[in-house]
Design a protein around this motif. Structure first.
Motif, PDB file in Angstrom:
ATOM      1  N   GLY A   1       0.810  -1.208   0.000  1.00 26.35           N
ATOM      2  CA  GLY A   1       0.000   0.000   0.000  1.00 26.35           C
ATOM      3  C   GLY A   1       0.844   1.258   0.000  1.00 26.35           C
ATOM      4  N   GLU A   2       0.177   2.350  -0.336  1.00 27.13           N
ATOM      5  CA  GLU A   2       0.789   3.670  -0.250  1.00 27.13           C
ATOM      6  C   GLU A   2      -0.261   4.641   0.270  1.00 27.13           C
ATOM      7  N   VAL A   3       0.123   5.428   1.271  1.00 29.42           N
ATOM      8  CA  VAL A   3      -0.798   6.393   1.864  1.00 29.42           C
ATOM      9  C   VAL A   3      -1.025   7.536   0.880  1.00 29.42           C
ATOM     10  N   LEU A   4      -2.311   7.825   0.613  1.00 25.30           N
ATOM     11  CA  LEU A   4      -2.687   8.868  -0.342  1.00 25.30           C
ATOM     12  C   LEU A   4      -3.183  10.139   0.333  1.00 25.30           C
ATOM     13  N   ILE A   5      -4.000   9.992   1.388  1.00 20.87           N
ATOM     14  CA  ILE A   5      -4.616  11.138   2.063  1.00 20.87           C
ATOM     15  C   ILE A   5      -4.579  10.911   3.570  1.00 20.87           C
ATOM     16  N   VAL A   6      -4.186  11.930   4.315  1.00 24.90           N
ATOM     17  CA  VAL A   6      -4.268  11.928   5.776  1.00 24.90           C
ATOM     18  C   VAL A   6      -4.857  13.267   6.193  1.00 24.90           C
ATOM     19  N   GLU A   7      -6.100  13.238   6.662  1.00 23.23           N
ATOM     20  CA  GLU A   7      -6.774  14.437   7.174  1.00 23.23           C
ATOM     21  C   GLU A   7      -7.255  14.113   8.586  1.00 23.23           C
ATOM     22  N   GLU A   8      -6.338  14.189   9.539  1.00 20.82           N
ATOM     23  CA  GLU A   8      -6.627  13.797  10.926  1.00 20.82           C
ATOM     24  C   GLU A   8      -7.688  14.698  11.543  1.00 20.82           C
ATOM     25  N   PRO A   9      -8.704  14.189  12.209  1.00 24.37           N
ATOM     26  CA  PRO A   9      -9.054  12.787  12.429  1.00 24.37           C
ATOM     27  C   PRO A   9     -10.264  12.342  11.606  1.00 24.37           C
ATOM     28  N   THR A  10     -10.410  12.843  10.374  1.00 22.40           N
ATOM     29  CA  THR A  10     -11.650  12.555   9.660  1.00 22.40           C
ATOM     30  C   THR A  10     -11.508  11.754   8.365  1.00 22.40           C
ATOM     31  N   ARG A  11     -10.324  11.690   7.768  1.00 26.64           N
ATOM     32  CA  ARG A  11     -10.220  11.003   6.482  1.00 26.64           C
ATOM     33  C   ARG A  11      -8.832  10.422   6.277  1.00 26.64           C
ATOM     34  N   LEU A  12      -8.825   9.171   5.812  1.00 33.57           N
ATOM     35  CA  LEU A  12      -7.588   8.446   5.538  1.00 33.57           C
ATOM     36  C   LEU A  12      -7.800   7.624   4.281  1.00 33.57           C
ATOM     37  N   SER A  13      -6.836   7.654   3.360  1.00 33.78           N
ATOM     38  CA  SER A  13      -6.955   6.865   2.135  1.00 33.78           C
ATOM     39  C   SER A  13      -5.598   6.287   1.763  1.00 33.78           C
ATOM     40  N   TYR A  14      -5.633   5.051   1.240  1.00 36.52           N
ATOM     41  CA  TYR A  14      -4.410   4.398   0.801  1.00 36.52           C
ATOM     42  C   TYR A  14      -4.717   3.371  -0.281  1.00 36.52           C
ATOM     43  N   THR A  15      -3.682   3.019  -1.045  1.00 37.51           N
ATOM     44  CA  THR A  15      -3.842   1.951  -2.024  1.00 37.51           C
ATOM     45  C   THR A  15      -3.744   0.619  -1.304  1.00 37.51           C
ATOM     46  N   TRP A  16      -4.304  -0.405  -1.935  1.00 38.89           N
ATOM     47  CA  TRP A  16      -4.388  -1.752  -1.365  1.00 38.89           C
ATOM     48  C   TRP A  16      -4.147  -2.708  -2.527  1.00 38.89           C
ATOM     49  N   ALA A  17      -2.949  -3.252  -2.629  1.00 36.72           N
ATOM     50  CA  ALA A  17      -2.609  -4.117  -3.759  1.00 36.72           C
ATOM     51  C   ALA A  17      -2.170  -5.485  -3.268  1.00 36.72           C
ATOM     52  N   GLY A  18      -3.086  -6.444  -3.407  1.00 37.02           N
ATOM     53  CA  GLY A  18      -2.795  -7.829  -3.061  1.00 37.02           C
ATOM     54  C   GLY A  18      -3.267  -8.707  -4.204  1.00 37.02           C
ATOM     55  N   GLY A  19      -2.812  -8.424  -5.373  1.00 34.54           N
ATOM     56  CA  GLY A  19      -3.313  -9.044  -6.596  1.00 34.54           C
ATOM     57  C   GLY A  19      -3.759  -7.918  -7.507  1.00 34.54           C
ATOM     58  N   GLU A  20      -4.983  -7.420  -7.293  1.00 27.85           N
ATOM     59  CA  GLU A  20      -5.420  -6.226  -8.020  1.00 27.85           C
ATOM     60  C   GLU A  20      -5.269  -5.024  -7.099  1.00 27.85           C
ATOM     61  N   LYS A  21      -5.195  -3.852  -7.702  1.00 27.14           N
ATOM     62  CA  LYS A  21      -4.956  -2.634  -6.923  1.00 27.14           C
ATOM     63  C   LYS A  21      -6.269  -1.905  -6.651  1.00 27.14           C
ATOM     64  N   HIS A  22      -6.547  -1.663  -5.386  1.00 25.94           N
ATOM     65  CA  HIS A  22      -7.749  -0.956  -4.943  1.00 25.94           C
ATOM     66  C   HIS A  22      -7.336   0.320  -4.218  1.00 25.94           C
ATOM     67  N   THR A  23      -8.310   1.177  -3.965  1.00 21.04           N
ATOM     68  CA  THR A  23      -8.117   2.331  -3.093  1.00 21.04           C
ATOM     69  C   THR A  23      -9.090   2.196  -1.935  1.00 21.04           C
ATOM     70  N   VAL A  24      -8.566   2.269  -0.721  1.00 19.66           N
ATOM     71  CA  VAL A  24      -9.361   2.197   0.503  1.00 19.66           C
ATOM     72  C   VAL A  24      -9.421   3.596   1.106  1.00 19.66           C
ATOM     73  N   THR A  25     -10.631   4.067   1.380  1.00 15.45           N
ATOM     74  CA  THR A  25     -10.806   5.380   2.000  1.00 15.45           C
ATOM     75  C   THR A  25     -11.712   5.237   3.209  1.00 15.45           C
ATOM     76  N   TRP A  26     -11.220   5.730   4.333  1.00  9.84           N
ATOM     77  CA  TRP A  26     -11.979   5.757   5.589  1.00  9.84           C
ATOM     78  C   TRP A  26     -12.402   7.196   5.863  1.00  9.84           C
TER      79      TRP A  26
END
Length: 131
Positions: free
Chosen positions: A61-86
């Motif tokens: 993974g690679e961290v894309l967005i950090v907006e403490e404490p409301t938003r976090l996003s990162y890539t998720w690659a374990g075969g295919e590449k996804h983007t996870v956003t909390w």
């Protein structure tokens, strides 16, 4: 065609405690996988699971967005590449909503697997937040 998983979870906790569970490597490992995560944009990290005959157990993974404490996003690659956003939202009265969006999923089977995995992990997160 790209599919997106969206899930919402509500917790009785503070937004700061939930943020820490998402961004502190040791806390994150208690409810997901061993990792070397750091909440720093551009940080490349690895989640490590037990390998199987079908998968090496590595998620890059690679961290894309950090907006403490409301938003976090990162890539998720374990075969295919996804983007996870909390996205975290303080609902008041000691309640916090945690919204998950995982995009870039290639098929319904993978979507179902992601939903199953995150739902189980969020059960573990609930236990961690209750400590």
């Amino acid at each position: 065609m790209s599919l997106t998983l969206t899930l919402d979870f509500q917790y009785k906790t503070t937004i700061e405690k939930l943020w820490a569970a998402l961004t502190d490597s040791k806390k994150l490992a208690k409810w997901t996988l061993e990792n070397d995560f750091k909440p720093i944009v551009g940080h490349q990290f690895t989640f490590r699971a037990q390998p199987t005959e079908f998968w090496d157990g590595i998620i890059q993974g690679e961290v894309l967005i950090v907006e403490e404490p409301t938003r976090l996003s990162y890539t998720w690659a374990g075969g295919e590449k996804h983007t996870v956003t909390w996205t975290l939202q303080d609902l008041g009265g000691g309640q916090v909503n945690l919204h998950l969006e995982q995009s870039g999923i290639s098929n319904e089977r993978a979507l179902g697997g992601a939903k199953y995995g995150w739902t189980n992990w969020n059960g573990e997160l609930e236990k961690l937040l209750a400590e």
